[in-house]
Design a protein around this motif. Structure first.
Motif, PDB file in Angstrom:
ATOM      1  N   ALA A   1      21.014   7.993  56.587  1.00 58.71           N
ATOM      2  CA  ALA A   1      21.856   8.873  55.778  1.00 58.71           C
ATOM      3  C   ALA A   1      21.410  10.314  55.950  1.00 58.71           C
ATOM      4  CB  ALA A   1      21.765   8.478  54.302  1.00 58.71           C
ATOM      5  N   ILE A   2      22.259  11.233  55.464  1.00 64.06           N
ATOM      6  CA  ILE A   2      21.876  12.641  55.327  1.00 64.06           C
ATOM      7  C   ILE A   2      22.370  13.096  53.960  1.00 64.06           C
ATOM      8  CG2 ILE A   2      23.948  13.423  56.569  1.00 64.06           C
ATOM      9  CD1 ILE A   2      22.198  15.896  57.447  1.00 64.06           C
ATOM     10  N   ALA A   3      21.470  13.736  53.225  1.00 59.29           N
ATOM     11  CA  ALA A   3      21.785  14.161  51.867  1.00 59.29           C
ATOM     12  C   ALA A   3      21.147  15.524  51.605  1.00 59.29           C
ATOM     13  CB  ALA A   3      21.248  13.132  50.866  1.00 59.29           C
ATOM     14  N   PRO A   4      21.666  16.264  50.621  1.00 57.76           N
ATOM     15  CA  PRO A   4      21.003  17.516  50.253  1.00 57.76           C
ATOM     16  C   PRO A   4      19.544  17.236  49.931  1.00 57.76           C
ATOM     17  CG  PRO A   4      23.127  17.355  49.171  1.00 57.76           C
ATOM     18  CD  PRO A   4      22.862  16.015  49.822  1.00 57.76           C
ATOM     19  N   GLY A   5      18.667  18.119  50.360  1.00 57.83           N
ATOM     20  CA  GLY A   5      17.231  17.922  50.146  1.00 57.83           C
ATOM     21  C   GLY A   5      16.624  19.074  49.389  1.00 57.83           C
ATOM     22  N   ALA A   6      15.319  19.178  49.484  1.00 61.68           N
ATOM     23  CA  ALA A   6      14.572  20.247  48.826  1.00 61.68           C
ATOM     24  C   ALA A   6      13.482  20.716  49.765  1.00 61.68           C
ATOM     25  CB  ALA A   6      13.967  19.741  47.528  1.00 61.68           C
ATOM     26  N   PHE A   7      13.012  21.935  49.541  1.00 59.35           N
ATOM     27  CA  PHE A   7      11.878  22.424  50.317  1.00 59.35           C
ATOM     28  C   PHE A   7      10.635  21.699  49.843  1.00 59.35           C
ATOM     29  CE2 PHE A   7      14.822  26.034  50.711  1.00 59.35           C
ATOM     30  CZ  PHE A   7      14.821  26.184  52.082  1.00 59.35           C
ATOM     31  N   PRO A   8       9.734  21.309  50.774  1.00 60.14           N
ATOM     32  CA  PRO A   8       8.485  20.648  50.358  1.00 60.14           C
ATOM     33  C   PRO A   8       7.691  21.564  49.422  1.00 60.14           C
ATOM     34  CG  PRO A   8       8.764  20.493  52.736  1.00 60.14           C
ATOM     35  CD  PRO A   8       9.825  21.428  52.229  1.00 60.14           C
ATOM     36  N   VAL A   9       7.030  20.976  48.465  1.00 58.56           N
ATOM     37  CA  VAL A   9       6.206  21.733  47.520  1.00 58.56           C
ATOM     38  C   VAL A   9       4.865  22.005  48.183  1.00 58.56           C
ATOM     39  CG1 VAL A   9       5.105  21.698  45.261  1.00 58.56           C
ATOM     40  CG2 VAL A   9       7.371  20.665  45.562  1.00 58.56           C
ATOM     41  N   ALA A  10       4.483  23.276  48.229  1.00 53.04           N
ATOM     42  CA  ALA A  10       3.199  23.645  48.813  1.00 53.04           C
ATOM     43  C   ALA A  10       2.085  23.255  47.865  1.00 53.04           C
ATOM     44  CB  ALA A  10       3.157  25.142  49.071  1.00 53.04           C
TER      45      ALA A  10
END
Length: 116
Positions: A104-113
């Motif tokens: 699948a492809i879905a909206p994601g988020a930036f990884p948390v530093a």
């Protein structure tokens, strides 16, 4: 051929090309189908960024796995991402590469530093 699972949990993946039907035969315009389910396949372009390096890749996704709300330039998630090396001979020329596929492809988020 071997399928290599990709752990993308620490990567940033940004959408660079909107989903479009994967064409099996350019002359007839035939759309590629999943060999098992018969479902139409889509391709998306993404930039995969991890550990300071980036790659532009095309990923094949089943049509039912394409989520609403995808935005060019925004982060996306690619669950079940795998890489499959391939090779073939076309017009007497040896060709090879890596095919990428996700469930699948879905909206994601930036990884948390991590706090340092």
């Amino acid at each position: 051929m071997r399928v290599i699972r990709i752990d993308a949990s620490t990567a940033t993946i940004l959408l660079t090309e909107a989903p479009s039907p994967k064409v099996r035969d350019r002359q007839t315009g035939e759309i590629a189908k999943d060999a098992v389910s018969g479902e139409a396949l889509m391709t998306v372009g993404v930039v995969y960024i991890e550990e300071g390096e980036s790659s532009l890749i095309k990923v094949t996704v089943p049509e039912s796995g394409v989520s609403e709300g995808l935005t060019l330039g925004a982060p996306v998630a690619l669950p079940g991402l795998v890489a499959r090396p391939w090779e073939s001979v076309f017009n007497g020329q040896q060709r090879h590469g890596i095919a990428y596929r996700a469930t699948a492809i879905a909206p994601g988020a930036f990884p948390v530093a991590e706090a340092g």
